[in-house]
Design an enzyme around this catalytic site. Structure first.
Site, short mmCIF file in Angstrom:
data_model
loop_
_atom_site.label_atom_id
_atom_site.label_comp_id
_atom_site.label_asym_id
_atom_site.label_seq_id
_atom_site.Cartn_x
_atom_site.Cartn_y
_atom_site.Cartn_z
N ASP A 34 0.81 -1.21 0.00
CA ASP A 34 0.00 0.00 0.00
C ASP A 34 0.86 1.27 0.00
OD1 ASP A 34 -3.01 1.01 0.79
OD2 ASP A 34 -1.48 2.23 1.75
N VAL A 56 -5.39 2.41 0.29
CA VAL A 56 -5.52 1.97 -1.10
C VAL A 56 -5.92 0.49 -1.15
CG1 VAL A 56 -4.42 1.90 -3.35
CG2 VAL A 56 -3.75 3.65 -1.71
N ASP A 57 -5.44 -0.32 -0.22
CA ASP A 57 -5.90 -1.71 -0.14
C ASP A 57 -7.41 -1.78 0.03
OD1 ASP A 57 -3.75 -3.78 -0.18
OD2 ASP A 57 -2.89 -2.53 1.38
N VAL A 58 -7.93 -0.93 0.91
CA VAL A 58 -9.37 -0.94 1.18
C VAL A 58 -10.15 -0.46 -0.05
CG1 VAL A 58 -11.20 0.00 2.64
CG2 VAL A 58 -9.01 -0.66 3.66
#
Length: 400
Positions: free
Chosen positions: A155, A183-185
């Site tokens: 991320d 950004v992962d989420v």
């Protein structure tokens, strides 16, 4: 040889009860955050999620502190409503078992480096041969083209490469990452929408498909007005701290004993702010007539506002502004934020219990009146890997 009984139908108590996705089986080949968060969302909605792990477990099982009773709270954040199975994909029989699981799944989710799933024999085309109607979701950081092969999918790196750090922080601080793996989420949320759309298409046509999502594209899309500003002007936005590039006053302000967040989104709210602070002259000042004027003269405006706000304690200031209909709030800690959500009746936490373990969880933000979100299974403990393997109930299977 490891054997998994893929024909076995789980007992009723072992599956999520009801939910919009009841009857949907998900094979989770992913690790860390984007993929696991996506599959947790599907599990919350009632899907039966089987998480495949290595003998040492998902990376986030060791990401700490903090640990609670030896378990990493990071792992807890993205793995409820799942059952876990341990397989070594370097082992031929374990790989065959994983492919058997994929053949029974409605959805497969993976976030291997590009090309790895195919080399293992678990790529989309390989799974599709055994399961033509599968919905197969691939998450990557930067895509699957050769030029992306040497870019690691963490991320922090995507925040840097994707421009988010360039607009976060101040000129004095330099580029700053967001305080969570945002950004992962974002990639997980976009991926979940794609999976649900593909399931709807399959329901209508019987056809499966591959769903692809990249962290970089998810970030570029989620920077909304900042990305659009660049596309319209060819000028990269810069760091402006807690200010907004297009609205003023829209930022944090110092009070007598702390700070508040102030969000005046239109001229009416600005007039209300001026009256509440007993500063009516602001409305008559040509520098502040319109929002565009206020953005152009933001430094002067904020200097005047902070001189006044510094005279007023935070609690009193917030009451004053809210009473006047001015959008304002405290700058909370995470503990304060949970307390606020509780006071608002949002029930922000759940405790999910099974087999002597009780794990605190953040509640899903989804509220479905007919098929509510389920909190049935806590994040799974890591099963023991052995030569005889396990079936989907976690019980020893007969070895060959």
């Amino acid at each position: 040889m490891t054997r998994i009984d893929t024909s076995w139908e789980p007992a009723e108590q072992d599956l999520p009860k009801g939910g919009s996705l009841a009857g949907v089986r998900v094979l989770d080949l992913s690790r860390i955050l984007a993929g696991p968060y996506l599959t947790m969302l599907l599990g919350d909605l009632g899907a039966d999620v089987i998480k495949l792990e290595r003998a040492e477990g998902d990376d986030t099982r060791s990401w700490g502190p903090p640990f609670v009773n030896g378990e990493a709270t990071y792992f807890w954040s993205a793995n409820r409503n799942k059952r876990s199975v341990v397989l070594d994909l370097r082992n031929e029989s374990d790989l065959a078992a994983a492919l058997e699981l994929a053949a029974t799944a409605d959805v497969v989710v993976e976030n291997f480096r590009p090309g790895v799933a195919e080399r293992l024999g678990l790529g989309y085309s390989q799974v599709q041969e055994h399961n033509p109607s599968v919905v197969y979701c691939s998450i990557s950081a930067f895509g699957d083209k050769p030029q992306a092969s040497d870019l690691a999918g963490y991320d922090l790196l995507v925040q840097a490469v994707g421009g988010l750090m360039s607009i976060t922080g101040t000129e004095e601080s330099g580029p700053v990452k967001v305080g969570v793996a945002l950004v992962d989420v974002l990639a997980a949320l976009h991926g979940a929408v794609g999976v649900l759309a593909a399931l709807r298409h399959r329901e209508a046509t019987g056809q499966g498909q591959q769903v692809g999502v990249t962290m970089l594209q998810s970030l570029l899309a989620s920077m909304v007005n900042q990305s659009s500003a660049y596309l319209g002007t060819a000028i990269s936005p810069s760091r402006i701290g807690n200010r907004h590039p297009s609205i003023a006053p829209y930022q944090t302000l110092r009070s007598q004993d702390g700070s508040i967040a102030l969000a005046c989104g239109n001229d009416k709210q600005f007039r209300s702010l001026s009256r509440a602070l007993q500063m009516p002259f602001l409305v008559d000042d040509s520098r502040f007539h319109t929002n565009t004027d206020r953005v152009a003269h933001c430094d002067e405006l904020i200097e005047l506002l902070e001189l006044r706000c510094a005279e007023i304690p935070t609690v009193e200031l917030l009451a004053l502004l809210r009473g006047a209909g001015v959008p304002a709030g405290p700058v909370n800690s995470i503990a304060d934020a949970f307390e606020t959500a509780e006071q608002l009746g949002l029930n922000p936490t759940r405790v999910v219990s099974a087999e002597g373990r009780s794990i605190p969880q953040v509640s899903s933000p989804l509220r479905l009146s007919a098929t509510p979100v389920r909190y049935q299974l806590p994040p799974p403990v890591l099963p023991r890997y052995g030569s005889a393997g396990m079936d989907l109930r976690g019980e020893a299977a007969d070895g060959d």
